[in-house]
Design a protein around this motif. Structure first.
Motif, PDB file in Angstrom:
ATOM      1  N   GLU A   1       0.859  -1.191   0.000  1.00  9.25           N
ATOM      2  CA  GLU A   1       0.000   0.000   0.000  1.00  9.25           C
ATOM      3  C   GLU A   1       0.890   1.234   0.000  1.00  9.25           C
ATOM      4  O   GLU A   1       1.739   1.393   0.866  1.00  9.25           O
ATOM      5  CB  GLU A   1      -0.937  -0.030   1.224  1.00  9.25           C
TER       6      GLU A   1
ATOM      7  N   ASP B   1      -5.837  -3.973  -7.965  1.00  7.89           N
ATOM      8  CA  ASP B   1      -7.148  -3.305  -7.913  1.00  7.89           C
ATOM      9  C   ASP B   1      -6.887  -1.804  -7.847  1.00  7.89           C
ATOM     10  O   ASP B   1      -7.096  -1.174  -6.813  1.00  7.89           O
ATOM     11  CB  ASP B   1      -7.931  -3.802  -6.682  1.00  7.89           C
TER      12      ASP B   1
ATOM     13  N   ALA C   1       4.020  -0.209  -5.471  1.00  9.45           N
ATOM     14  CA  ALA C   1       4.140  -1.548  -6.051  1.00  9.45           C
ATOM     15  C   ALA C   1       5.262  -1.617  -7.085  1.00  9.45           C
ATOM     16  O   ALA C   1       5.998  -2.602  -7.141  1.00  9.45           O
ATOM     17  CB  ALA C   1       2.815  -1.957  -6.678  1.00  9.45           C
TER      18      ALA C   1
HETATM   19  C1  LIG Z   1      -9.242   0.546  -5.155  1.00  6.35           C
HETATM   20  S1  LIG Z   1      -8.198   0.563  -3.770  1.00  6.35           S
HETATM   21  C2  LIG Z   1      -7.987  -1.135  -3.389  1.00  6.35           C
HETATM   22  C3  LIG Z   1      -9.085  -1.703  -2.549  1.00  6.35           C
HETATM   23  C4  LIG Z   1      -8.755  -3.073  -2.028  1.00  6.35           C
HETATM   24  N1  LIG Z   1      -8.751  -4.061  -3.082  1.00  6.35           N
HETATM   25  C5  LIG Z   1      -9.665  -3.500  -0.904  1.00  6.35           C
HETATM   26  O1  LIG Z   1     -10.159  -4.636  -0.917  1.00  6.35           O
HETATM   27  O2  LIG Z   1      -9.874  -2.699   0.036  1.00  6.35           O
HETATM   28  C6  LIG Z   1      -6.642   0.976  -4.418  1.00  6.35           C
HETATM   29  C7  LIG Z   1      -5.542   1.113  -3.360  1.00  6.35           C
HETATM   30  O3  LIG Z   1      -4.315   0.828  -3.994  1.00  6.35           O
HETATM   31  C8  LIG Z   1      -3.345   1.764  -3.601  1.00  6.35           C
HETATM   32  N2  LIG Z   1      -2.404   1.877  -4.734  1.00  6.35           N
HETATM   33  C9  LIG Z   1      -2.654   2.365  -5.963  1.00  6.35           C
HETATM   34  N3  LIG Z   1      -1.562   2.296  -6.746  1.00  6.35           N
HETATM   35  C10 LIG Z   1      -0.601   1.721  -5.994  1.00  6.35           C
HETATM   36  C11 LIG Z   1       0.757   1.389  -6.224  1.00  6.35           C
HETATM   37  N4  LIG Z   1       1.338   1.632  -7.386  1.00  6.35           N
HETATM   38  N5  LIG Z   1       1.451   0.820  -5.221  1.00  6.35           N
HETATM   39  C12 LIG Z   1       0.882   0.561  -4.027  1.00  6.35           C
HETATM   40  N6  LIG Z   1      -0.400   0.875  -3.734  1.00  6.35           N
HETATM   41  C13 LIG Z   1      -1.135   1.439  -4.703  1.00  6.35           C
HETATM   42  C14 LIG Z   1      -4.115   3.045  -3.353  1.00  6.35           C
HETATM   43  O4  LIG Z   1      -3.407   3.894  -2.447  1.00  6.35           O
HETATM   44  C15 LIG Z   1      -5.416   2.511  -2.777  1.00  6.35           C
HETATM   45  O5  LIG Z   1      -5.343   2.423  -1.383  1.00  6.35           O
END
Ligand SMILES: C[S@@+](CC[C@H](N)C(=O)[O-])C[C@H]1O[C@@H](n2cnc3c(N)ncnc32)[C@H](O)[C@@H]1O
Length: 295
Positions: A144, A204, A180
């Motif tokens: 995250e 996601d 990530a």
């Molecule tokens: C749509 S939410 C995911 C919801 C999750 N699947 C759940 O069940 O609660 C997207 C999350 O991914 C994180 N995120 C987006 N891009 C990212 C990256 N490149 N690396 C790490 N985290 C990331 C965002 O900060 C956000 O908290």
């Protein structure tokens, strides 16, 4: 893990509101979590003895100059976003976690993991999907990028770990505050000497707020309070970032030499595929779609 770069060198200031003097130990635990995981967060704690009605919470978040975290009387940590408390709600998933299987969970149909699998949930968010993945017995590495979200996840893991029925599941979750892409790059660099077996990478990423429903028919899911709050903190990826995320995830799975590795991407049912790349197979219901990219 030492070669991982912090997500950002700047620190986020958060106000921690707690409601009783007896919570001093919990406040210290949170500070210890921040230190142990090197989260770039400065937590300014403040005791509020007045009743935190909905109206007062709304006022608090409207006048705040920094993010507000609330430690309620049950020691549950949440983020006050527009007066609404949002937090990982892992205990509410109990029934799904206990009965999770490929029949009931579309995600598990798509991911096809077993108790011997290792999964990277590269966009952990509130960790709800990670829990479903871990319900199979698989190890789940949760990435995250947002420090505040990572703190909410770590605090929820600590809280749930105190409940005997949840301890095994909690021990299978590893929460890391990182982007990530840098984590994938680190895995690839280490793979030369020490390849890790990663069976599935789950993505996601955020999608535009208007893409949850079909624009013509209005079908699809409404944006829930958790996602509404996240949209204040995180932007959806650009097309280039989508492509980078998908390609690096595929590279991580393919370098780990698993025979049935795959990348699974969650999308709203009517949203285009990530980076407009055709999936090998898709699974959907009325709200969501899981696109599988077999490696
Ligand atoms: C749509 S939410 C995911 C919801 C999750 N699947 C759940 O069940 O609660 C997207 C999350 O991914 C994180 N995120 C987006 N891009 C990212 C990256 N490149 N690396 C790490 N985290 C990331 C965002 O900060 C956000 O908290």
């Amino acid at each position: 893990m030492s070669s991982l770069q912090p997500v950002s060198s700047s620190f986020t200031h958060c106000q921690l509101v707690y409601v009783s003097e007896s919570q001093d130990a919990q406040v210290e635990n949170l500070q210890a979590l921040i230190a142990a995981h090197q989260l770039p967060i400065i937590l300014n704690s403040e005791l509020f003895t007045e009743k935190l009605s909905q109206k007062r919470r709304q006022q608090l978040s409207q006048t705040a100059t920094q993010s507000i975290l609330l430690l309620d009387e049950k020691n549950k940590l949440s983020w006050l976003s527009d007066g609404l408390s949002v937090a990982p709600e892992w205990d509410k998933l109990q029934r799904r976690v206990v009965s999770a299987g490929r029949k009931s969970e579309l995600l598990l149909q798509a991911a096809k993991i077993t108790s011997g699998s290792t999964v990277i949930d590269a966009t952990a968010g509130f960790g709800h999907d990670s829990l479903i993945l871990a319900s199979t017995g698989a190890q789940v590495i949760m990435l995250e990028q947002q420090p505040l979200m990572a703190l909410l996840l770590l605090a929820e893991q600590l809280r749930m770990n105190a409940l005997p029925n949840w301890q095994k599941l909690m021990s299978r979750l590893q929460i890391i505050n990182t982007d990530a892409l840098s984590y994938f790059a680190m895995l690839q660099a280490e793979a030369i000497d020490d390849p890790k077996a990663i069976d599935v990478v789950y993505l996601d990423p955020m999608f535009p707020e208007d893409s949850y429903q079909d624009s013509k028919t209005g079908k699809g899911a409404k944006v829930g309070k958790h996602m509404q709050a996240l949209h204040q903190l995180v932007c959806p990826p650009t097309p280039e970032e989508e492509m980078q995320l998908l390609q690096s995830a595929q590279a991580v799975v393919s370098q780990s030499a698993q025979t049935s590795g795959r990348v699974i991407v969650k999308r709203p049912q009517f949203a285009p595929q990530l980076a407009h790349q055709s999936a090998s197979e898709s699974w959907h219901n009325e709200a969501v779609r899981f696109d599988g990219y077999f490696v």
